[in-house]
Design an enzyme around this catalytic site. Structure first.
Site, short mmCIF file in Angstrom:
data_model
loop_
_atom_site.label_atom_id
_atom_site.label_comp_id
_atom_site.label_asym_id
_atom_site.label_seq_id
_atom_site.Cartn_x
_atom_site.Cartn_y
_atom_site.Cartn_z
CG ASN A 161 75.23 38.33 41.17
OD1 ASN A 161 75.95 38.87 40.32
ND2 ASN A 161 75.47 38.42 42.46
CB CYS A 162 74.76 41.71 37.10
SG CYS A 162 75.63 42.31 38.57
N PRO A 190 91.79 37.90 64.13
CG PRO A 190 93.56 37.97 65.65
CD PRO A 190 92.06 37.85 65.58
CE LYS A 241 82.65 73.48 21.65
NZ LYS A 241 82.23 74.91 21.76
#
Length: 676
Positions: free
Chosen positions: A49-50, A284, A448
């Protein structure tokens, strides 16, 4: 004496896709003898669906590519009794049965020993006048995508579309419809698109959408739709009207749980299924997962819902484990999300400033922010592109604890947001970021890393070595007496002027510091904040009260940005126009020289651009590619100031690409007649 064989368990699953299909496959791997029945109202049990917006946009060519698992293959591979076209209409938990209605209208009951609910969410369709028009559509499944794709085919390169809603689906649909050549307008009732992002970060995405031809009406909701012979007219609360051939509604979703309202399964105020940490409902042996459930926020331990595929998959696996007797605990969500916005990637995790304020935290007191504009990899390696990273962290209580992060850029965004998501999930602080040993090679990063750099900046802030002034607060600070010191080079000021109170290049500051008034508070400005930090340290160690304008001139300019409702015409609306409004003749102009400016930050790109322009003859064309997002505006301003003609300007694969014709030469008269 012969042992009696234990009767096989009977598991029933309502709904497929991420949660239900994942649970079914996991159940089979854990219990080879179980009877597993999966009911799906539609024809597809497991689809991406994405990926639906990208099928509409023709980035994904065939709808079959969206089908992750067909019902037939699921039956064969996992021995699951898949029943498509079958809608569960009621759960009778007292008798452990579900009521089912087939596509043919037949009804029957199916017993279960354990039940998993994965009904998903449905698009919101508010009672706006005219909303029932067939020209107003939503996107939830493959059939929806097929309809929208046919409309995109019909109106490609000539039509107009309005997208209502600036969330992830809305933004993705706007991009993909624009890719099909339609003129696209997006309407959002909130002040900005993309709710997980703060305004300063959302503006980067809005600017990208504007620059790619999508018009934005923000802070203005829809009042009514009216269909006519030309299509549909969208009337906004402000009174403005927008004409469209069709409209895509993408204003959010609600849990698809109407069939549970007469059951014993407890629901929340908005219809979400209430579950505990084992994904158990109030009944349950009845479990629930996916977009329809109310779980909890891991950072605050408060109830919340997050309709995303990642959590749904994890919940489906975990619920299957618990259904088969394994004790597994769901530890909540932190809201990690990412999307593509034309040439940009935008990602967020954890809290943004609006969320923190709703929780009672105040910026500057309870939390602080650092913002930086690093390159995705070292500048000397070709193709280096800039990102904007925003990090939020605590200053009270658990000092330094990371609260959230947002990143928008062209490359390297996903790897950095995933590192930060991991840190937040661990409950890590900013010192942790400084100690991370992250992979490095010139094509991929820097010694870095941007994540390390965000940690260093927060560390300096918490240690009292630097103060950051948000760009959005500069005007108020100046009214309160703060003065601005600009430490950029003189060459930067012509195309990026700023009315500072003093201008001393960083490299001259140590010898000229006495020119500054020691009795006032200074806010230091540079392009992105790095030189300003060095300058602020010089000033602080010389007894001055100094702080850094966070993100520098780049953040100041973005703070000034206001989204425009103007849309680019449909691609092909005129012979001379290409998609996005770039004249085809300009695209075909032959460049006398090409220059690679990637990896350079201001003023580098403009300095090299000027050198290259000096090398070519008057009337010749220079083509330049830069990774600095500011180059899109800076290059146009520089060309105009220098008297040259900008003949094309575009964004390609995250890079700014410009063609500039040098002033003078035999074409000068033509340039003048064309407005150059």
């Amino acid at each position: 004496m012969e042992m009696k064989k234990e009767q096989a368990k009977r598991y029933v699953i309502v709904g497929g896709v991420a949660g239900g299909a994942t649970a079914a496959a996991r159940l089979r791997r854990l219990d080879k003898d179980a009877k597993i029945v999966l009911f799906e109202r539609g024809e597809h049990i497991s689809f991406a669906n994405c990926g639906l917006p990208y099928y509409v946009g023709d980035e994904i060519k065939e709808s079959e590519r969206l089908l992750l698992m067909t019902p037939e293959l699921f039956r064969e591979r996992f021995a699951v009794d898949v029943r498509t076209g079958s809608e569960v209409t009621h759960v009778d938990s007292e008798n452990r049965r579900v009521h089912v209605r087939t596509a043919a209208g037949e009804t029957y009951e199916e017993p279960y020993d354990a039940l998993l609910l994965s009904p998903g969410a449905k698009p919101l369709r508010p009672p706006i006048p005219g909303v029932e028009s067939p020209r107003i559509l939503s996107l939830r499944n493959v059939p929806d995508a097929e309809v929208l794709r046919r409309l995109a085919d019909q109106y490609a390169a000539a039509g107009r579309a309005v997208v209502v809603g600036g969330g992830f689906i809305g933004v993705e649909m706007a991009e993909n419809l624009r890719a099909r050549g339609l003129s696209v307008t997006l309407v959002e009732a909130a002040p900005h698109v993309l709710a997980p992002f703060d305004a300063d970060m959302a503006k980067i995405a809005e600017k990208e959408m504007n620059e790619n031809g999508v018009g934005l009406y923000l802070g203005d909701g829809v009042q009514a739709f009216k269909e006519d012979t030309q299509g549909v007219r969208v009337r906004l609360v402000s009174g403005r009207e927008i004409a469209a051939d069709f409209v895509v509604l993408a204003i959010g979703v609600s849990p698809d749980t109407d069939f549970l309202k007469d059951s014993s399964v407890a629901l929340g105020e908005r219809g979400h299924i209430l579950v505990n940490e084992r994904m158990e409902t109030s009944v349950p042996d009845v479990y629930a997962v996916g977009d329809a459930v109310m779980t909890f926020d891991r950072q605050t331990n408060t109830a919340g819902a997050l309709p995303l595929a990642g959590p749904a998959n994890r919940q489906g696996r975990l619920a299957a484990d618990n259904m088969t007797g394994r004790r597994r605990i769901y530890d909540g969500f932190i809201g990690t999300a990412i999307l593509k916005v034309f040439g940009l990637t935008a990602a967020a995790v954890g809290k943004n400033e609006r969320m923190l304020e709703r929780e009672g935290l105040r910026c500057g007191e309870d939390y602080r922010v650092v913002k930086l504009h690093p390159l995705a990899h070292v500048g000397y390696y070709p193709g280096a592109q800039t990102m904007t990273l925003k990090l939020l962290y605590r200053t009270k209580g658990a000092v330094g604890k990371i609260l959230g992060a947002q990143i928008v850029g062209t490359g390297g965004v996903k790897s950095r947001i995933d590192v930060l998501a991991t840190a937040i999930a661990m409950g890590a602080d900013t010192d942790f970021l400084t100690s991370l040993e992250l992979s490095y090679a010139p094509p991929f990063g820097a010694a870095k890393d941007p994540v390390n750099m965000a940690g260093y900046m927060a560390e300096n802030d918490l240690a009292g070595l630097v103060r950051f002034l948000p760009a959005e607060q500069l005007d108020a600070a100046r009214q309160a007496g703060v003065r601005v010191l600009d430490v950029r080079m003189p060459g930067e000021l012509s195309h990026a002027p700023f009315a500072s109170d003093a201008q001393i290049p960083l490299d001259e500051l140590r010898t000229r510091v006495r020119e500054l008034d020691r009795t006032v508070r200074w806010a230091v400005l540079c392009k992105v904040g790095q030189r300003a930090y060095n300058a602020a340290r010089i000033l602080a160690q010389d007894g001055y009260d100094a702080e850094v304008i966070a993100g520098g001139y780049t953040s100041l300019k973005m703070a000034e940005f206001e989204a425009s409702p103007d849309t680019a015409p449909p691609c092909g609306a005129a012979e001379s126009m290409g998609c996005g409004g770039t004249p085809q003749a300009a695209k075909m102009a032959t460049a006398a020289e090409e220059v690679d400016l990637t990896g350079l930050s201001c003023p580098g790109p403009l300095m090299e651009l000027q050198k290259a322009m000096e090398r070519i003859a008057s009337g010749d064309v220079l083509l330049a590619r830069a990774s600095d997002p500011g180059f899109f505006a800076d290059s146009a301003a520089w060309a105009e100031a220098a008297g040259h003609r900008m003949i094309s300007r575009s964004k390609e694969n995250g890079l700014v690409v410009v063609k500039i014709k040098k002033a003078g030469g035999k074409d000068a008269a033509d340039d003048a007649s064309e407005g150059g």
